[in-house]
Design an enzyme around this catalytic site. Structure first.
Site, PDB file in Angstrom:
ATOM      1  N   CYS A 130       0.835  -1.204   0.000  1.00 22.13           N
ATOM      2  CA  CYS A 130       0.000   0.000   0.000  1.00 22.13           C
ATOM      3  C   CYS A 130       0.875   1.261   0.000  1.00 22.13           C
ATOM      4  CB  CYS A 130      -0.915  -0.004   1.231  1.00 22.13           C
ATOM      5  SG  CYS A 130      -1.911   1.473   1.346  1.00 22.13           S
ATOM      6  N   CYS A 133      -0.389   4.177   2.154  1.00 20.62           N
ATOM      7  CA  CYS A 133      -0.239   3.985   3.610  1.00 20.62           C
ATOM      8  C   CYS A 133       1.217   4.159   4.033  1.00 20.62           C
ATOM      9  CB  CYS A 133      -0.649   2.580   4.046  1.00 20.62           C
ATOM     10  SG  CYS A 133      -2.107   1.922   3.278  1.00 20.62           S
ATOM     11  N   ASP A 134       2.132   3.607   3.264  1.00 17.23           N
ATOM     12  CA  ASP A 134       3.526   3.493   3.716  1.00 17.23           C
ATOM     13  C   ASP A 134       4.512   4.392   2.965  1.00 17.23           C
ATOM     14  OD1 ASP A 134       2.552   1.500   5.362  1.00 17.23           O
ATOM     15  OD2 ASP A 134       3.023  -0.102   3.958  1.00 17.23           O
TER      16      ASP A 134
END
Ligand code: NAP
Length: 304
Positions: A130, A133-134
């Site tokens: 992701c 997200c990261d």
């Protein structure tokens, strides 16, 4: 007892909850992770009719709030088993068992792993599924994205904003992603396309990803890319194993259902990416949710 228990709070499940509630049915949505499903990680949706731009998070939150405002109950519990007895369904979670007249399986899909040695051990240590997200953790670093669909191209585009360099590795030279998005990505100066290539090994230093070995499938040659992050975006796989007594699954694990969204068990319907279908999009997930909820409502009305 609820009229309908909906398994999954992604776009299909929450759309089903909205339609079920508006049809006057009590609906319980069960979700094992967080509401929103896959779309929550998309930074900008620009193909949902009538909405020019919206983030995946805002879209999912809007669905969630709309479903709750209409009376649907959402519980963060994973459905572990569903059984049918005397025309009623028992849906078991770790905490509770819920009873319902009908069930809608809207379980979506999860990220497909590459299946490489050390892949699982390096999740959070250089391996991610992701980018939104990261991605921030890789600011200023060189990273790679693997895949040729919309997710991979979108991830690579997102990462160009934070990373020094982004390799986009794809096993063919033609993309599944929308041409417009591929062209937009090509214009970025810090992207390098590595086509006809697969990631064949992960290199680790001190417990973190330090590089990847990439093989060109046409020339057979392998080369090392010194990347600190690898974002794997090679599609999804369904996760319907827990329900295979109730529904038929195809060879890939998708729930077999036609456009009426009925499964082999009366009273069990399905919606969204978890079922056999040609086009897996936000629009078709929402559409499935509506069709499944109305079919389930009709089924319940016929019981009484
Ligand atoms: P996808 O469209 O299924 O693409 C998966 C990609 O990974 C394909 O290019 C595939 O290669 C490659 N792949 C699959 N298995 C592989 C393996 N073992 N090793 C290496 N490469 C592999 O998946 P997605 O990109 O996650 O998209 C899923 C759905 O969501 C699609 O319908 C997509 O359009 C939609 N989506 C839409 C948007 C948007 O509209 N904004 C954003 C994200 C996703 P091949 O091409 O060679 O098969």
């Amino acid at each position: 007892m609820f009229d309908i228990v909906i398994i999954g709070a992604g776009t299909a499940g929450l759309s089903a909850a909205i339609y079920a509630s508006r049809a006057g049915k009590s609906a319980l949505v069960l979700e094992g992770k967080a509401y929103g499903g896959q779309i929550i990680n998309t930074p900008d949706i620009e193909n949902y009719p009538g909405i020019a731009h919206i983030s995946g998070f805002d879209f999912a939150t809007g669905l969630y709030n709309q479903a709750k405002a209409l009376g649907a109950v959402v519980k963060m519990q994973q459905a572990l088993r569903i059984t049918k007895a005397d025309g009623r369904f028992l849906v078991e979670t770790r905490r509770e068992t819920h009873e319902a007249k009908a069930v809608i399986l809207a379980t979506g899909a999860k990220n497909r792993p590459l299946g490489l040695e050390k892949e699982e051990a390096l999740i959070g240590r250089g391996i991610s599924y992701c980018a939104t997200c990261d991605g921030m953790f890789y600011r200023g670093k060189t990273v790679a994205v693997n895949g040729g669909g919309n997710t991979a191209v979108e991830d690579a585009m997102f990462l160009t904003g934070y990373c020094e360099k982004v390799y986009l590795i794809h096993r063919r030279d033609a993309f599944r992603a929308d041409e417009k998005e591929v062209e937009r990505l090509r214009e970025k100066e810090n992207v390098e396309f590595v086509l006809d290539s697969v990631v064949e090994a992960l290199e680790e230093t001190d417990g973190r990803l330090s590089g990847i070995r990439v093989k060109n499938v046409k020339s057979g040659e392998s080369s090392e890319l010194p990347v600190g992050g690898l974002f794997i975006a090679i599609g999804q796989v369904p996760d319907n194993g827990a329900f295979q007594d109730l529904v038929d699954l195809d060879e890939k694990g998708y729930i077999i259902a036609g456009e009426d969204l009925k499964t082999k068990t009366e009273g069990v319907f399905t919606a969204g990416d978890c079922r056999t279908k040609e086009v897996r999009q936000l629009t078709t997930a929402a559409s499935d949710g509506a069709v499944a909820a109305l079919a389930a409502s009709k089924y319940i009305d016929a019981l009484t």
